[in-house]
Structures are given as structure tokens and as C-alpha cells.
Design an enzyme around this catalytic site. Structure first.
Site, mmCIF file in Angstrom:
data_model
loop_
_atom_site.group_PDB
_atom_site.id
_atom_site.type_symbol
_atom_site.label_atom_id
_atom_site.label_comp_id
_atom_site.label_asym_id
_atom_site.label_seq_id
_atom_site.Cartn_x
_atom_site.Cartn_y
_atom_site.Cartn_z
ATOM 1 N N LYS A 9 0.821 -1.224 0.000
ATOM 2 C CA LYS A 9 0.000 0.000 0.000
ATOM 3 C C LYS A 9 0.848 1.264 0.000
ATOM 4 O O LYS A 9 0.593 2.185 -0.772
ATOM 5 C CB LYS A 9 -0.893 0.071 1.248
ATOM 6 C CG LYS A 9 -2.084 -0.816 1.262
ATOM 7 C CD LYS A 9 -2.987 -0.459 2.442
ATOM 8 C CE LYS A 9 -2.322 -0.600 3.790
ATOM 9 N NZ LYS A 9 -2.041 -1.990 4.181
ATOM 10 N N ARG A 84 -8.825 1.989 9.121
ATOM 11 C CA ARG A 84 -8.569 0.567 9.327
ATOM 12 C C ARG A 84 -9.791 -0.166 9.858
ATOM 13 O O ARG A 84 -9.788 -1.389 9.971
ATOM 14 C CB ARG A 84 -7.430 0.372 10.340
ATOM 15 C CG ARG A 84 -6.069 0.706 9.769
ATOM 16 C CD ARG A 84 -5.004 0.473 10.827
ATOM 17 N NE ARG A 84 -3.734 1.043 10.425
ATOM 18 C CZ ARG A 84 -2.847 0.410 9.675
ATOM 19 N NH1 ARG A 84 -3.090 -0.808 9.262
ATOM 20 N NH2 ARG A 84 -1.725 0.997 9.337
ATOM 21 N N ARG A 123 11.059 -13.730 5.702
ATOM 22 C CA ARG A 123 12.286 -13.080 6.195
ATOM 23 C C ARG A 123 13.155 -14.043 6.991
ATOM 24 O O ARG A 123 12.685 -14.704 7.917
ATOM 25 C CB ARG A 123 11.883 -11.922 7.108
ATOM 26 C CG ARG A 123 12.406 -10.574 6.697
ATOM 27 C CD ARG A 123 11.754 -9.518 7.563
ATOM 28 N NE ARG A 123 12.459 -9.398 8.826
ATOM 29 C CZ ARG A 123 13.358 -8.449 9.063
ATOM 30 N NH1 ARG A 123 13.621 -7.542 8.153
ATOM 31 N NH2 ARG A 123 13.964 -8.389 10.220
ATOM 32 N N ARG A 157 12.841 -15.135 12.894
ATOM 33 C CA ARG A 157 12.298 -14.600 14.149
ATOM 34 C C ARG A 157 10.875 -15.124 14.321
ATOM 35 O O ARG A 157 10.169 -15.333 13.332
ATOM 36 C CB ARG A 157 12.269 -13.073 14.117
ATOM 37 C CG ARG A 157 13.640 -12.397 14.053
ATOM 38 C CD ARG A 157 13.466 -10.890 14.146
ATOM 39 N NE ARG A 157 12.353 -10.458 13.300
ATOM 40 C CZ ARG A 157 11.604 -9.394 13.516
ATOM 41 N NH1 ARG A 157 11.825 -8.625 14.553
ATOM 42 N NH2 ARG A 157 10.627 -9.066 12.695
ATOM 43 N N ARG A 168 -1.778 -13.382 13.178
ATOM 44 C CA ARG A 168 -1.929 -11.924 13.150
ATOM 45 C C ARG A 168 -2.966 -11.520 12.104
ATOM 46 O O ARG A 168 -3.777 -10.642 12.334
ATOM 47 C CB ARG A 168 -0.579 -11.287 12.835
ATOM 48 C CG ARG A 168 -0.239 -10.135 13.746
ATOM 49 C CD ARG A 168 1.186 -9.645 13.664
ATOM 50 N NE ARG A 168 1.847 -9.782 12.395
ATOM 51 C CZ ARG A 168 3.086 -10.268 12.255
ATOM 52 N NH1 ARG A 168 3.759 -10.658 13.308
ATOM 53 N NH2 ARG A 168 3.639 -10.340 11.070
#
Ligand SMILES: [Zn+2]
Length: 214
Positions: A9, A84, A123, A157, A168
Site C-alpha cells: 500500500k 482501518r 524473512r 524470528r 496476526r
């Protein structure tokens, strides 16, 4: 601009604003700027944050109104990072109506959920040097699991693990879909396929808003 995390975005909003000659207003930047300049709104926001309370939507909306009132925003803005939630979208509409303005177009960058997880969970960081960062999709190491620079093991991580990202998203996506539905009801929703290269997404967005909207 509406879309899930990992949809790009911010990148698209900046590109679009530049090409349309509009101002890119990222709500996060707006917030930091008001805090830094210690504006009245920034001080108010800080008082909530210091109490560990959520900053009320109306306050964020006032920051946006304040930004829209500045001369460089006279032609309009590309708003990114807000709203949001449906409540925030309603608050934004109320504010814009008071200014005699409106949301001309909502651009929803639609990305498949599995693709979002791939983008957000790819990642890997070097166990020897945390500045050696890789991404499975965009910047993979030559040998999987091994740092190109020093050969050390790459680790993920907890935050970047697929299961964490999925959990999430379970929290983040429902409010976003409510925002999408809200703008669909208001007949300003334009959905663009976000499962394509960045340049193609930009072109698709430009086809929606490339012409002056008024
Ligand atoms: Zn390394």
C-alpha cells in the site's frame, strides 16, 4: 488505499501520488509529524498514549483534516494507513462532508491470503550478523538456510514465522474487510489484483484513477 499488510500500500500510494500530482498522506507519518512538532493535536494524542489508551478515531481524523487544509493538498490526497475499521471510515466521511469533500475512490489492493503469508513470513536473518537479512521471495540466499556473506545459519524470528503471521492476519483482516464492504456500499470501491508485479499493480491503479476524478 486499502489492503492487507504486505500488499505494498505505502509503495503504491507514493507512486500514485507522484504520478497524479497529489499528496501522499500516510497516517503513521502524520501522527509522528504531529508528535514531533508538538501541535495541539499531537499533544492530545500523546496524552492518550501516555495513559496507554487508544488514540480516538476523531483525533486521527482531525489530523487528516488539518493536513487536507494545507495548500499543497488542495487538489486532494492519496490516503494510506487509514481507515482501518468501519468506525474510522464513518468518522472520515463525516469529517470530509463538513469540509465539502468526499472519498472519490477507494483503491483496494486484493492479495490472496497465502500470498500475504509468503510475503510476510519469508524473512530470514543471519545468526552471526543481524544486518544480513534475506527474503525467500525477493532476496533469497544462494544456499537455502545459509548466509551468503559468512556462511552462518539463517534463522527466522518468531514474528516472521508463517504461523505467527497467519494468527496476526486472523486479527487484522476482518476489520479491513468491513472497510472494503463499507466503501462497496458507498459505490466508490475499486478492486485491483495485488498478486502481480509492483509495476503492474501501479498500472492497474492508474487505469482506475488516471483521469481527473472531478
Ligand atoms: Zn551473515
Amino acid at each position: 488505499m486499502v489492503g492487507p499488510p504486505g500488499a505494498g500500500k505505502g509503495t503504491q500510494a507514493a507512486l500514485l501520488a507522484a504520478r497524479l500530482g497529489l499528496v501522499h498522506v500516510a497516517s503513521g507519518d502524520l501522527f509522528r509529524d504531529n508528535l514531533k512538532r508538538q501541535t495541539a493535536l499531537g499533544k492530545k494524542a500523546k496524552s492518550y498514549m501516555e495513559r496507554g489508551a487508544l488514540v480516538p478515531d476523531e483525533l486521527t481524523v482531525q489530523m487528516i483534516a488539518d493536513r487536507l487544509g494545507q495548500p499543497d493538498a488542495a487538489e486532494g490526497v492519496v490516503l494510506d494507513g487509514f481507515p482501518r475499521t468501519r468506525q474510522q471510515a464513518e468518522a472520515l466521511d463525516r469529517m470530509l462532508a463538513k469540509m465539502g469533500a468526499k472519498v472519490d475512490a477507494t483503491l483496494y489492493i486484493d492479495v490472496d491470503r497465502d500470498e500475504i503469508v509468503r510475503r510476510l513470513s519469508g524473512r530470514w536473518v543471519c545468526s552471526a550478523a543481524s544486518s544480513h537479512v534475506y527474503h525467500e521471495l525477493t532476496n533469497p540466499p544462494l544456499v537455502a538456510g545459509q548466509c551468503d556473506i559468512d556462511g552462518a545459519q539463517l534463522v527466522q524470528r518468531d514474528d516472521d514465522k508463517p504461523e505467527t503471521v497467519r494468527a496476526r492476519l486472523e486479527q487484522q483482516l476482518p476489520p479491513m474487510f468491513e472497510v472494503v464492504d463499507y466503501y462497496a456500499e458507498g459505490d466508490v470501491l475499486n478492486t485491483v489484483d495485488g498478486d502481480q508485479p509492483i509495476e503492474d499493480v501501479t498500472e492497474a491503479l492508474m487505469r482506475v484513477v488516471g483521469q481527473p476524478v472531478r
